[in-house]
Design an enzyme around this catalytic site. Structure first.
Site, PDB file in Angstrom:
ATOM      1  N   SER A  10       6.128  -3.893  -1.948  1.00 55.20           N
ATOM      2  CA  SER A  10       5.062  -3.258  -1.189  1.00 55.20           C
ATOM      3  C   SER A  10       4.530  -4.218  -0.154  1.00 55.20           C
ATOM      4  O   SER A  10       4.353  -5.395  -0.417  1.00 55.20           O
ATOM      5  CB  SER A  10       3.925  -2.836  -2.129  1.00 55.20           C
ATOM      6  OG  SER A  10       2.799  -2.428  -1.407  1.00 55.20           O
ATOM      7  N   CYS A  11       4.291  -3.725   1.035  1.00 50.73           N
ATOM      8  CA  CYS A  11       3.565  -4.460   2.071  1.00 50.73           C
ATOM      9  C   CYS A  11       3.070  -3.385   3.014  1.00 50.73           C
ATOM     10  O   CYS A  11       3.881  -2.693   3.630  1.00 50.73           O
ATOM     11  CB  CYS A  11       4.472  -5.453   2.788  1.00 50.73           C
ATOM     12  SG  CYS A  11       3.589  -6.844   3.505  1.00 50.73           S
ATOM     13  N   ASP A  12       1.775  -3.195   3.077  1.00 47.13           N
ATOM     14  CA  ASP A  12       1.251  -2.017   3.760  1.00 47.13           C
ATOM     15  C   ASP A  12       0.118  -2.384   4.708  1.00 47.13           C
ATOM     16  O   ASP A  12      -0.779  -3.144   4.350  1.00 47.13           O
ATOM     17  CB  ASP A  12       0.733  -1.005   2.731  1.00 47.13           C
ATOM     18  CG  ASP A  12       1.832  -0.529   1.799  1.00 47.13           C
ATOM     19  OD1 ASP A  12       2.482   0.462   2.135  1.00 47.13           O
ATOM     20  OD2 ASP A  12       2.034  -1.164   0.750  1.00 47.13           O
ATOM     21  N   GLU A  97       4.935  -6.832   8.727  1.00 50.14           N
ATOM     22  CA  GLU A  97       5.714  -6.408   7.558  1.00 50.14           C
ATOM     23  C   GLU A  97       7.192  -6.682   7.806  1.00 50.14           C
ATOM     24  O   GLU A  97       7.659  -6.632   8.939  1.00 50.14           O
ATOM     25  CB  GLU A  97       5.532  -4.912   7.306  1.00 50.14           C
ATOM     26  CG  GLU A  97       4.095  -4.510   7.105  1.00 50.14           C
ATOM     27  CD  GLU A  97       3.965  -3.169   6.417  1.00 50.14           C
ATOM     28  OE1 GLU A  97       4.985  -2.627   5.966  1.00 50.14           O
ATOM     29  OE2 GLU A  97       2.832  -2.677   6.324  1.00 50.14           O
TER      30      GLU A  97
END
Length: 423
Positions: A10-12, A97
């Site tokens: 995850s990287c948001d 990201e």
């Protein structure tokens, strides 16, 4: 092959603006998900003037320095020069990201996407200007080199979300090629994948010819950056990224018209949708939410954790003013023989934990062993965070007028208050 080991789950990044926000402001937010044991530090760098011909040493390469650089606040992996996310004294925020595209990964050392985040913030007085800085440097120097502090290379290309008081920009890259899209209203989120289709506001001058020459686009009809440059056969991790993108979009839409800084904090803490991650290999190492009021007479307020797992961390406020006092408790130690700066790199390990990280880590371990005590501590931390949120609301509403000294000490005071609860 580089980039094909474990990758962040995850990287948001998120941005919300009128009419989706509850008041006239742009709100930026990001979770930085990194290798589980990596430490994220918070660094304040004051504005500076530089001499003609000066160079700046980025993580791996040295490039020409700008004549002037803005004051910046950075949340960054402690071993590198750039940042996962940050803000400057002009009210510009940038986050990046990792993405994987049809363009080959650059294992040779060049600029990291995280270097471009810092360079854009230091040199851009608006989101558009930061975008222009970053794309020019990308075209000139390229992107490449390992993005983690381990001997085996971990390489990716980058997407970026940039915001200021008036607008936001989505910048997506594939090697030295790029496309950008202006966002003027509503909300947007990105999650480890290309998402710019045919609505391109600005692009690399050779972008379409590159796609046509590689057979990724016929040269006729509609051109979609994501369709042309995304991997033809995507790995399973990309399906997880799409699921997170959908979850983030749904959360933004659910609160459309009423989004505040607390809304974005709650989204960054969402574990059900995978936005807040705490897995064996990766976890959310740091989080940031920034309020950028449309009214230029009001200050921008930036909230950062400086610790892993936002669901069990405190968002602490920071305001750019003259004489800001740095918080040494969120700075990692330096090492004369730093393995990240020696060739060959990363042949040994050092302990980069800063003081707040150590105390927070000990508290998390106690929470696991004694859930009842952990819930009491969590409640106390939430009260501390609410005090900061309330104070910043009053500041933005004009009902309080803190002295310049109080604002200069604000972040440091909040860090010190948090640390007292851990002891």
């Amino acid at each position: 092959m580089a980039g094909h080991g474990p990758v962040p789950s995850s990287c948001d990044c998120f941005v919300a603006m009128p009419p989706h926000t509850a008041f006239p402001a742009v709100i930026f937010a990001k979770n930085a998900d990194r290798p589980r044991d990596e430490v994220q530090e918070i660094v304040y760098v004051p504005a500076a003037t530089h001499r003609p011909g000066d160079k700046v040493q980025c993580t791996y390469v040295q490039i020409e320095q700008a004549e002037r650089t803005h004051a910046v606040l950075l949340s960054r992996p402690a071993w590198l020069w750039g940042a996962e996310m940050g803000a400057n004294d002009c009210g510009v925020c940038v986050g990046n990201e990792g993405v994987w595209t049809r363009e080959p990964l650059g294992e040779a050392e060049a600029l990291l996407g995280m270097d471009l985040v810092r360079l854009g913030l230091e040199r851009g007085s608006s989101a558009r200007e930061a975008l222009e800085v970053m794309t020019a440097l990308l075209e000139r120097h390229g992107q490449g080199g390992s993005c983690k502090e381990q001997p085996e290379p971990f390489v990716y290309h980058n997407t970026f979300l940039l915001a200021d008081r008036n607008e936001a920009w989505l910048l997506e890259t594939a090697g030295r090629y790029w496309a950008a899209q202006r966002i003027r209203e509503g909300s947007r989120n990105i999650s480890n994948q290309l998402s710019i289709g045919s609505e391109i506001t600005a692009e690399h001058p050779g972008l379409r010819e590159r796609a046509r020459s590689q057979g990724w686009w016929s040269g006729h009809g509609e051109f979609s950056f994501a369709r042309a440059f995304s991997l033809e056969k995507e790995p399973p991790r990309m399906e997880a990224a799409r699921a997170r993108l959908r979850a983030g979009t749904e959360l933004l839409q659910r609160h459309a018209g009423h989004i505040t800084e607390e809304t974005l904090m709650s989204i960054l803490r969402d574990k059900a949708g995978g936005i807040c991650v705490d897995s064996a290999g990766f976890r959310t190492a740091g989080s940031m939410v920034s309020v950028l009021p449309r009214d230029p007479a009001l200050p921008c307020v930036h909230f950062l954790t400086g610790t892993p797992d936002p669901s069990r961390s405190v968002f602490k406020p920071f305001v750019f003013v003259a004489g800001v006092r740095a918080a040494p408790q969120v700075r990692s130690p330096s090492f004369p023989q730093d393995p990240a700066r020696q060739i060959p790199r990363f042949r040994s390990a050092v302990d980069r934990r800063h003081e707040l990280y150590r105390r927070h880590q000990a508290a998390l371990e106690l929470m696991e062993r004694d859930p009842e005590w952990g819930q009491r501590l969590l409640g106390t931390l939430q009260e501390l965070e609410q005090q900061g949120l309330q104070g910043m609301r009053e500041l933005l509403q004009g009902t309080v007028s803190p002295s310049p000294r109080e604002l200069a000490d604000l972040f440091l005071d909040c860090v010190e208050a948090e640390m007292k609860f851990y002891s």
